[in-house]
Design a protein around this motif. Structure first.
Motif, PDB file in Angstrom:
ATOM      1  N   PHE A   1       0.831  -1.206   0.000  1.00  0.00           N
ATOM      2  CA  PHE A   1       0.000   0.000   0.000  1.00  0.00           C
ATOM      3  C   PHE A   1       0.865   1.256   0.000  1.00  0.00           C
ATOM      4  N   ALA A   2       1.867   1.270   0.874  1.00  0.00           N
ATOM      5  CA  ALA A   2       2.755   2.435   0.956  1.00  0.00           C
ATOM      6  C   ALA A   2       3.524   2.630  -0.347  1.00  0.00           C
ATOM      7  N   VAL A   3       4.016   1.528  -0.906  1.00  0.00           N
ATOM      8  CA  VAL A   3       4.771   1.609  -2.160  1.00  0.00           C
ATOM      9  C   VAL A   3       3.875   2.082  -3.298  1.00  0.00           C
ATOM     10  N   SER A   4       2.641   1.588  -3.346  1.00  0.00           N
ATOM     11  CA  SER A   4       1.750   1.929  -4.454  1.00  0.00           C
ATOM     12  C   SER A   4       1.371   3.409  -4.457  1.00  0.00           C
ATOM     13  N   ILE A   5       1.328   4.030  -3.290  1.00  0.00           N
ATOM     14  CA  ILE A   5       1.068   5.472  -3.245  1.00  0.00           C
ATOM     15  C   ILE A   5       2.189   6.216  -3.957  1.00  0.00           C
ATOM     16  N   GLY A   6       3.421   5.809  -3.664  1.00  0.00           N
ATOM     17  CA  GLY A   6       4.562   6.414  -4.347  1.00  0.00           C
ATOM     18  C   GLY A   6       4.558   6.131  -5.839  1.00  0.00           C
TER      19      GLY A   6
ATOM     20  N   GLU B   1      -4.748   1.252 -14.898  1.00  0.00           N
ATOM     21  CA  GLU B   1      -3.358   1.055 -14.493  1.00  0.00           C
ATOM     22  C   GLU B   1      -3.277   0.687 -13.010  1.00  0.00           C
ATOM     23  N   ALA B   2      -4.157   1.291 -12.207  1.00  0.00           N
ATOM     24  CA  ALA B   2      -4.195   0.953 -10.779  1.00  0.00           C
ATOM     25  C   ALA B   2      -4.599  -0.507 -10.591  1.00  0.00           C
ATOM     26  N   LEU B   3      -5.582  -0.973 -11.369  1.00  0.00           N
ATOM     27  CA  LEU B   3      -6.009  -2.371 -11.298  1.00  0.00           C
ATOM     28  C   LEU B   3      -4.884  -3.300 -11.742  1.00  0.00           C
ATOM     29  N   ARG B   4      -4.168  -2.915 -12.805  1.00  0.00           N
ATOM     30  CA  ARG B   4      -3.053  -3.719 -13.290  1.00  0.00           C
ATOM     31  C   ARG B   4      -1.979  -3.859 -12.226  1.00  0.00           C
ATOM     32  N   THR B   5      -1.633  -2.736 -11.592  1.00  0.00           N
ATOM     33  CA  THR B   5      -0.632  -2.772 -10.528  1.00  0.00           C
ATOM     34  C   THR B   5      -1.111  -3.610  -9.351  1.00  0.00           C
ATOM     35  N   GLY B   6      -2.375  -3.429  -8.978  1.00  0.00           N
ATOM     36  CA  GLY B   6      -2.940  -4.205  -7.881  1.00  0.00           C
ATOM     37  C   GLY B   6      -2.944  -5.691  -8.174  1.00  0.00           C
TER      38      GLY B   6
ATOM     39  N   LEU C   1       7.448  -3.429 -11.590  1.00  0.00           N
ATOM     40  CA  LEU C   1       6.391  -3.686 -10.614  1.00  0.00           C
ATOM     41  C   LEU C   1       6.554  -5.052  -9.963  1.00  0.00           C
ATOM     42  N   ALA C   2       6.899  -6.055 -10.774  1.00  0.00           N
ATOM     43  CA  ALA C   2       7.049  -7.409 -10.235  1.00  0.00           C
ATOM     44  C   ALA C   2       8.201  -7.478  -9.237  1.00  0.00           C
ATOM     45  N   THR C   3       9.316  -6.826  -9.560  1.00  0.00           N
ATOM     46  CA  THR C   3      10.462  -6.829  -8.643  1.00  0.00           C
ATOM     47  C   THR C   3      10.109  -6.129  -7.340  1.00  0.00           C
ATOM     48  N   THR C   4       9.413  -5.004  -7.443  1.00  0.00           N
ATOM     49  CA  THR C   4       8.986  -4.288  -6.237  1.00  0.00           C
ATOM     50  C   THR C   4       8.027  -5.139  -5.418  1.00  0.00           C
ATOM     51  N   ALA C   5       7.110  -5.817  -6.103  1.00  0.00           N
ATOM     52  CA  ALA C   5       6.143  -6.672  -5.404  1.00  0.00           C
ATOM     53  C   ALA C   5       6.840  -7.809  -4.678  1.00  0.00           C
ATOM     54  N   VAL C   6       7.822  -8.419  -5.318  1.00  0.00           N
ATOM     55  CA  VAL C   6       8.574  -9.501  -4.668  1.00  0.00           C
ATOM     56  C   VAL C   6       9.271  -8.971  -3.416  1.00  0.00           C
ATOM     57  N   ALA C   7       9.879  -7.793  -3.539  1.00  0.00           N
ATOM     58  CA  ALA C   7      10.607  -7.222  -2.400  1.00  0.00           C
ATOM     59  C   ALA C   7       9.692  -6.961  -1.214  1.00  0.00           C
ATOM     60  N   THR C   8       8.466  -6.496  -1.485  1.00  0.00           N
ATOM     61  CA  THR C   8       7.548  -6.184  -0.387  1.00  0.00           C
ATOM     62  C   THR C   8       6.787  -7.411   0.105  1.00  0.00           C
ATOM     63  N   SER C   9       6.913  -8.542  -0.590  1.00  0.00           N
ATOM     64  CA  SER C   9       6.147  -9.733  -0.201  1.00  0.00           C
ATOM     65  C   SER C   9       6.993 -10.806   0.469  1.00  0.00           C
TER      66      SER C   9
ATOM     67  N   LEU D   1      -5.998   0.876  -4.289  1.00  0.00           N
ATOM     68  CA  LEU D   1      -6.360   2.089  -3.551  1.00  0.00           C
ATOM     69  C   LEU D   1      -5.168   3.031  -3.433  1.00  0.00           C
ATOM     70  N   GLY D   2      -4.006   2.480  -3.130  1.00  0.00           N
ATOM     71  CA  GLY D   2      -2.806   3.297  -2.991  1.00  0.00           C
ATOM     72  C   GLY D   2      -2.446   4.014  -4.278  1.00  0.00           C
ATOM     73  N   MET D   3      -2.592   3.320  -5.413  1.00  0.00           N
ATOM     74  CA  MET D   3      -2.319   3.942  -6.712  1.00  0.00           C
ATOM     75  C   MET D   3      -3.245   5.124  -6.957  1.00  0.00           C
ATOM     76  N   MET D   4      -4.510   4.986  -6.613  1.00  0.00           N
ATOM     77  CA  MET D   4      -5.456   6.076  -6.842  1.00  0.00           C
ATOM     78  C   MET D   4      -5.210   7.239  -5.891  1.00  0.00           C
ATOM     79  N   ILE D   5      -4.768   6.946  -4.675  1.00  0.00           N
ATOM     80  CA  ILE D   5      -4.385   8.021  -3.758  1.00  0.00           C
ATOM     81  C   ILE D   5      -3.174   8.753  -4.324  1.00  0.00           C
ATOM     82  N   GLY D   6      -2.220   7.991  -4.841  1.00  0.00           N
ATOM     83  CA  GLY D   6      -1.043   8.586  -5.460  1.00  0.00           C
ATOM     84  C   GLY D   6      -1.389   9.444  -6.663  1.00  0.00           C
ATOM     85  N   ARG D   7      -2.459   9.089  -7.370  1.00  0.00           N
ATOM     86  CA  ARG D   7      -2.906   9.875  -8.527  1.00  0.00           C
ATOM     87  C   ARG D   7      -3.204  11.320  -8.130  1.00  0.00           C
ATOM     88  N   PHE D   8      -3.786  11.497  -6.950  1.00  0.00           N
ATOM     89  CA  PHE D   8      -4.150  12.843  -6.511  1.00  0.00           C
ATOM     90  C   PHE D   8      -2.978  13.557  -5.832  1.00  0.00           C
ATOM     91  N   ILE D   9      -2.078  12.758  -5.251  1.00  0.00           N
ATOM     92  CA  ILE D   9      -0.913  13.354  -4.601  1.00  0.00           C
ATOM     93  C   ILE D   9       0.116  13.802  -5.631  1.00  0.00           C
TER      94      ILE D   9
END
Length: 199
Positions: free
Chosen positions: A29-34, A46-51, A119-127, A161-169
């Motif tokens: 979640f934190a990473v996806s905001i960024g 794109e948010a759905l794809r990332t999710g 995205l996959a590398t980041t996901a692996v790192a956070t998982s 959700l984080g991606m969409m929050i990042g969209r506005f930030i």
């Protein structure tokens, strides 16, 4: 938490499984905001794809950990925090460099989407923490498929959700968004190390 009868009772409870899944999804979640802030107003698609990428990987890693746990492997527990830290540090420094370089190039068009492998590398790192949890679950009488699916669904939801929050930030931060995203990745990597040794 994951050893003995108290841990078994805790994990058999549905609400506890949901809390576990929510906890496993917080890094994503934190990473996806960024990630969302670094893009130029990412679309919901794109948010759905990332999710979906993050959710699938987060669902697979506890299954991998469970298999390793069944094989009585201790390598994941001993090295997962260092692997996660190294990956997040690499990705964070990369984002920082691109953000700083972008500040000196006003004609560079803002990115519309992140590459799959990034995205996959980041996901692996956070998982990788979910993989370590999977190792612990191997010694308990739990439904690993349901637990992994719950973790994956929670991560999918929170990442989208984080991606969409990042969209506005993102528009508020401008080109500093990618720098902030890099700092977030590095901070999460440091937090993983700190939690392992002092948490």
């Amino acid at each position: 938490m994951f050893n003995g009868i108290p841990g078994l009772v805790f994990l058999m409870n549905l609400s506890a499984t949901l809390l576990l899944a929510l906890g496993m999804s917080m890094d994503a979640f934190a990473v996806s905001i960024g990630k969302g802030a670094a893009l130029h107003k990412p679309k919901f698609r794109e948010a759905l794809r990332t999710g979906l990428i993050f959710g699938c990987i987060e669902a697979i890693t506890p299954l991998v950990g469970w298999v390793l746990g069944m094989l009585a492997s201790k390598l994941v527990m001993e090295w997962n925090h260092w692997i996660a830290f190294g990956l997040l540090l690499f990705l964070g420094v990369r984002m920082l460099a691109e953000g700083i370089r972008g500040n000196t190039d006003e004609e560079t068009a803002p990115a519309q989407r992140h590459g799959f492998w990034l995205l996959a590398t980041t996901a692996v790192a956070t998982s990788l923490d979910a993989m370590a949890v999977g190792v612990g679950l191997a010694f308990l009488n739990v439904n690993i498929w349901l637990t992994a699916l719950t973790i994956g669904c929670a991560t999918f939801t929170m990442t989208t959700l984080g991606m969409m929050i990042g969209r506005f930030i993102g528009p508020l931060l401008g080109k500093r968004a990618e720098i902030l995203g890099g700092l977030v990745l590095i901070a999460i990597g440091c937090e993983i190390l700190y939690s392992h040794y002092y948490g």
